[in-house]
Scaffold this motif. Sequence first.
Motif, mmCIF file in Angstrom:
data_model
loop_
_atom_site.group_PDB
_atom_site.id
_atom_site.type_symbol
_atom_site.label_atom_id
_atom_site.label_comp_id
_atom_site.label_asym_id
_atom_site.label_seq_id
_atom_site.Cartn_x
_atom_site.Cartn_y
_atom_site.Cartn_z
ATOM 1 N N GLN A 1 5.550 7.975 0.291
ATOM 2 C CA GLN A 1 6.264 8.604 -1.009
ATOM 3 C C GLN A 1 7.409 8.273 -1.390
ATOM 4 N N GLY A 2 7.701 7.897 -2.703
ATOM 5 C CA GLY A 2 8.693 7.352 -3.256
ATOM 6 C C GLY A 2 8.846 5.741 -3.105
ATOM 7 N N ARG B 1 7.050 1.789 -3.285
ATOM 8 C CA ARG B 1 6.870 0.876 -4.510
ATOM 9 C C ARG B 1 5.356 0.045 -3.970
ATOM 10 N N GLY C 1 1.922 9.195 -8.953
ATOM 11 C CA GLY C 1 3.261 9.236 -8.515
ATOM 12 C C GLY C 1 3.905 8.070 -7.866
ATOM 13 N N GLU D 1 5.270 4.445 -7.743
ATOM 14 C CA GLU D 1 5.860 3.197 -8.507
ATOM 15 C C GLU D 1 5.106 2.146 -8.363
#
Length: 140
Positions: free
Chosen positions: A79-80, A82, A104, A106
Amino acid sequence: MSSTPFRVSPAEGYAGDVTPQQAWQWVQAGEAVLIDVRSDAEREWVGFVPGAVPVAWKQWPGMAMNAAFDAQIAAAVPQGGRAVLLCRSGVRSIAAARRATELGIEAFNILEGFEGDPDAEGHRGHRGGWRFRGLPWRQN
C-alpha cells in the motif's frame, strides 16, 4: 523518490511512462516493484526478468483477461508503493497501469517493453526494449 537524472513522461490515466533503465534503477533502489504483465507463455518462451512479479494482464491461449489481475497486483505492491509494469512492447502495460491506478497504485508503464518495436522484417529485440538495453533477464 529517487534523485535520478531520469524523467517521467506524462500519461493519461496512470502515473507516467519511464525508460527501462529508469524502471530498473527504481527496482534496484527498492523504490518500485517490477510487475511483468505478459502471459505465462511469453515469460516461459521468450524470457523473464529475475525478481519481477508475474501478474498477467491477459493469458494465452486466446489472450483472455486475467480475472485475478486486481487481487494479484494488489498483493504484489505494498500500500502506497510504486509499480513499474512491463509487457512485450509497452502497449498492454499501459492498460494494466491504468487499471492499477484505478486500484490506488502509483503505476508506471515501461517504454519499449521487454522486446521493443519490430524492425523492418517484423523481428523484435533489435529496436529498443528491456533485453536490447542490456538489463537483467533470463531464458528457460
